[in-house]
Design a protein around this motif. Structure first.
Motif, short mmCIF file in Angstrom:
data_model
loop_
_atom_site.label_atom_id
_atom_site.label_comp_id
_atom_site.label_asym_id
_atom_site.label_seq_id
_atom_site.Cartn_x
_atom_site.Cartn_y
_atom_site.Cartn_z
N GLN A 27 0.97 -1.08 0.11
CA GLN A 27 0.01 -0.18 0.63
C GLN A 27 1.23 1.26 0.03
OE1 GLN A 27 -2.72 -1.92 3.63
NE2 GLN A 27 -4.23 -0.34 2.24
N HIS A 128 1.64 -9.12 4.60
CA HIS A 128 -0.42 -8.30 4.27
C HIS A 128 -0.74 -8.22 3.10
CE1 HIS A 128 -2.06 -4.31 7.06
NE2 HIS A 128 -3.24 -4.51 5.08
N TRP A 129 -1.03 -9.60 2.25
CA TRP A 129 -2.03 -9.89 1.19
C TRP A 129 -0.68 -10.39 0.21
CZ3 TRP A 129 -5.68 -5.94 2.02
CH2 TRP A 129 -6.60 -6.33 3.51
N ASN A 173 -1.89 -10.58 8.26
CA ASN A 173 -2.65 -9.69 8.72
C ASN A 173 -4.47 -10.29 7.93
OD1 ASN A 173 -3.76 -6.87 8.68
ND2 ASN A 173 -4.15 -7.01 7.27
N GLU A 174 -5.41 -9.73 9.08
CA GLU A 174 -6.16 -9.75 8.36
C GLU A 174 -6.48 -11.26 7.54
OE1 GLU A 174 -8.20 -6.95 7.14
OE2 GLU A 174 -8.29 -5.21 9.04
N ASN A 177 -9.62 -11.31 5.12
CA ASN A 177 -10.13 -10.70 3.74
C ASN A 177 -9.10 -11.10 3.02
OD1 ASN A 177 -11.22 -8.88 4.03
ND2 ASN A 177 -9.99 -7.69 5.37
N ASN A 302 -8.10 -5.23 14.24
CA ASN A 302 -8.15 -3.92 13.66
C ASN A 302 -9.67 -4.24 13.45
OD1 ASN A 302 -5.32 -5.11 12.77
ND2 ASN A 302 -5.84 -5.68 10.86
N TYR A 304 -12.68 -1.29 12.32
CA TYR A 304 -13.12 -0.44 11.50
C TYR A 304 -14.83 -0.27 12.22
CZ TYR A 304 -8.93 -0.29 9.52
OH TYR A 304 -7.51 -0.06 9.18
N TRP A 348 -18.28 3.73 6.04
CA TRP A 348 -18.76 2.43 7.23
C TRP A 348 -18.89 3.17 8.57
CZ3 TRP A 348 -13.12 0.82 6.41
CH2 TRP A 348 -12.39 -0.02 5.48
N GLU A 375 -4.95 -1.47 13.67
CA GLU A 375 -5.38 -0.70 13.14
C GLU A 375 -6.76 0.00 13.41
OE1 GLU A 375 -6.32 -1.96 9.29
OE2 GLU A 375 -4.29 -3.29 8.87
N TRP A 425 -4.43 3.34 11.40
CA TRP A 425 -4.29 3.37 9.95
C TRP A 425 -4.88 4.33 9.16
CZ3 TRP A 425 -2.12 -0.46 7.21
CH2 TRP A 425 -2.15 -0.41 5.57
N GLU A 432 -5.58 2.23 -1.57
CA GLU A 432 -6.51 1.60 -0.59
C GLU A 432 -7.43 0.24 -1.22
OE1 GLU A 432 -6.80 0.77 2.35
OE2 GLU A 432 -9.40 -0.73 1.95
N TRP A 433 -6.14 -0.95 -1.82
CA TRP A 433 -6.84 -2.41 -2.02
C TRP A 433 -7.22 -1.67 -4.19
CZ3 TRP A 433 -2.52 -5.03 -0.99
CH2 TRP A 433 -2.55 -5.26 0.59
N PHE A 441 -7.02 7.78 4.02
CA PHE A 441 -7.17 6.76 6.01
C PHE A 441 -5.30 7.75 6.20
CE2 PHE A 441 -9.27 4.02 4.28
CZ PHE A 441 -9.85 3.65 5.59
C1 FCB Z 1 -7.85 -3.24 6.69
C2 FCB Z 1 -6.42 -3.81 5.76
C3 FCB Z 1 -6.10 -2.70 5.83
C4 FCB Z 1 -6.34 -0.79 5.19
C5 FCB Z 1 -8.12 -0.79 6.10
C6 FCB Z 1 -8.38 0.06 5.42
O1 FCB Z 1 -9.14 -4.45 6.02
O2 FCB Z 1 -6.00 -4.68 6.74
O3 FCB Z 1 -4.51 -2.87 4.57
O4 FCB Z 1 -7.02 -1.56 3.86
O5 FCB Z 1 -8.66 -2.12 6.21
#
Ligand code: FCB
Length: 494
Positions: A27, A128-129, A173-174, A177, A302, A304, A348, A375, A425, A432-433, A441
């Motif tokens: 990222q 991280h993916w 990480n996550e 996802n 993490n 949100y 969100w 995060e 974060w 952002e993917w 962010f």
């Molecule tokens: C999370 C991810 C991070 C970022 C935030 C907004 O799911 O771990 O990389 O994109 O969301």
């Protein structure tokens, strides 16, 4: 620029608490073809037409790879205790296994030294993916068990090289996802659309977590280092009593599929039953669950938003698809968009109380495990304004968002939750993917044309928090000037 806008308020964050900011390699780094880096599945995916907003890629991103010293100096002005970043596996091992790229390893080794020189503790994520593309080509990525073993070797190599200095390690990480968006819904790299594959990927992430914890334990030497995993374990709230089963199902497929193996050494029975039509789970081999279940020192969360769920009243079993939808069984569940909530630029819902409740609940569920919020943050439509020739971003929305969530974290601690840190974060605006460069962010604004960095108001707020440990509030005397400046930035508020 933002002088005198804040004074310490009366909510106190303990001195021992770790305050910091986070990023992830793909990222922010850019430098996609620099320093011997190999290709990752996110390079392939983002370069595939139609996969990301506006065709955005991480080729340049925030160019952190080349501007790391500027960013380190900015971090120092933020008074951070810790910086969480991820290691790009293909930068260190261009094909994911075999040859190590010494320049890649050196980039992270220097970064760690430079952080420690500035009094900032390094928190490192291994995955991280951005999986090396070669492992996708060879083993089907996380669908394949071999990838878990390649990850073990990568963890060993990185642990041996950096394990004398890194303060906190996270394996993944996550994984939610990583597996379900990556292999089931097709939304993220590598874009797979099979729920059976996503379940296999989830298992291989669990297995590889355990293998990597073992590899780190046998290589790292820093005596107080901690090992963790960063989960986006969801706060799930059913809309009414009839929705309890929908909440249970989502909790099984999104939360307990990871906490079960990693923290209890088992898959929950209800998960196996719920997913029976998608897989027979034959990818779980004898001994896997013992490996996945390694003692860890810290749980990364993490957070949100709260997931408000209800049962889909129109659910028809015949409509259940084998892939291409959010997750196996997602047709049974509806996510309710609460109109009463303020929302971020990602749409969100903003609910700091969800973070408080979730920290208390998780701490009750896993009493022996300290938690770090790894995060939390928000995207808003930030704009740079010119104040007497100096660029500024008056991101009051983000200051409010972060204040409310730090306060929620402190309240959770007061209620007995064992929380030891909070990371924003993100340090920088970044890729952002699939949403590309629209959502911002960062505490620090990036101009993607010039790559100029502009610290936002929120970065000053956070610097004050880190220094004073008392939640900064805006000073009454500055309110008028501040309001005028916010007026300049009216477009940035929602
Ligand atoms: C999370 C991810 C991070 C970022 C935030 C907004 O799911 O771990 O990389 O994109 O969301």
């Amino acid at each position: 620029m933002y002088d005198d806008l804040f004074q310490p308020g009366d909510i106190c964050v303990p001195r021992s608490f770790t305050l910091g900011a986070a990023t992830a390699a793909y990222q922010v780094e850019g430098g996609a073809n620099s320093g011997g880096r190999g290709r990752s599945i996110w390079d392939t995916f983002s370069h595939t037409p139609g996969k990301t907003e506006g065709g955005a890629t991480g080729d340049v991103a925030a160019d952190h790879y080349h501007r790391v010293h500027i960013d380190l100096d900015l971090m120092r002005t933020l008074n951070l205790d810790a910086y969480r970043f991820s290691i790009s596996w293909p930068r260190v091992m261009p094909t994911g296994e075999g040859a190590v790229n010494p320049d890649g390893l050196m980039f992270y080794s220097r970064l760690i030294d430079d952080l420690l020189d500035r009094g900032i503790q390094p928190i490192v994520t291994l995955n991280h993916w951005d999986l090396p593309q070669s492992l996708e080509d060879k083993y089907g990525g996380w669908r394949g068990r071999e990838t878990a073993h390649a990850f073990e070797t990568y963890a060993e190599i990185v642990g041996a090289a950096l394990g004398d200095r890194v303060a906190v390690w996270s394996t993944h990480n996550e994984p939610w996802n990583n597996s379900f968006s990556g292999y089931g819904s097709g939304a993220f790299a590598p874009g797979g659309t099979s729920h059976a594959d996503a379940l296999a990927a989830a298992h291989h992430l669990n297995l590889s977590h355990g293998l990597a914890v073992q590899a780190l334990r046998s290589t790292i030497t820093r005596p107080d280092a901690q090992i963790s995993v960063a989960l986006n374990n969801f706060r799930i709230e059913p809309e009414g009593p009839d929705d309890a089963d929908a909440a249970r199902r989502f909790d099984a497929i999104a939360n307990r599929i990871f906490t079960g193996p990693m923290l209890r050494g088992e898959y929950p029975d209800d998960l196996i039953l719920d997913t029976a039509k998608f897989t027979d789970w034959d990818f779980v081999k004898p001994g896997d669950l013992e490996i996945a279940h390694q003692p860890i020192d810290l749980l990364g969360l993490n957070y949100y938003e709260v997931m408000h769920v209800r049962a889909n009243p129109a659910f028809d079993p015949a409509s259940e698809s084998d892939g291409g939808t959010d997750f196996p069984g997602s047709e049974r569940i509806e996510f309710v968009r609460r109109d009463d909530l303020a929302r971020t630029g990602m749409d969100w819902g903003i609910e700091p109380r969800g973070l408080e409740e979730h920290l208390v609940a998780l701490s009750e569920e896993f009493p022996s495990l300290p938690i770090m919020v790894m995060e939390n943050g928000a995207a808003f439509r930030d704009t740079v304004v010119d104040v007497d020739g100096i660029p500024a971003v008056f991101d009051v929305n983000r200051v409010n968002y972060l204040s409310a969530h730090v306060a929620a974290t402190v309240r959770a601690v007061e209620r007995g939750a064992n929380v030891i840190g909070y990371l924003v974060w993100s340090l920088l605006d970044n890729f952002e993917w699939t949403a590309g460069y629209g959502p911002r962010f960062g505490l620090i604004h990036i101009d993607y044309e010039t790559l100029e960095r502009t610290p936002k108001l929120s970065s000053r707020w956070f610097a004050e928090l880190c220094a004073t440990r008392a939640l900064p509030v805006r000073t009454p005397s500055s309110e008028k000037a501040h309001a005028e400046r916010e007026g300049l930035d009216a477009a940035a508020t929602l």
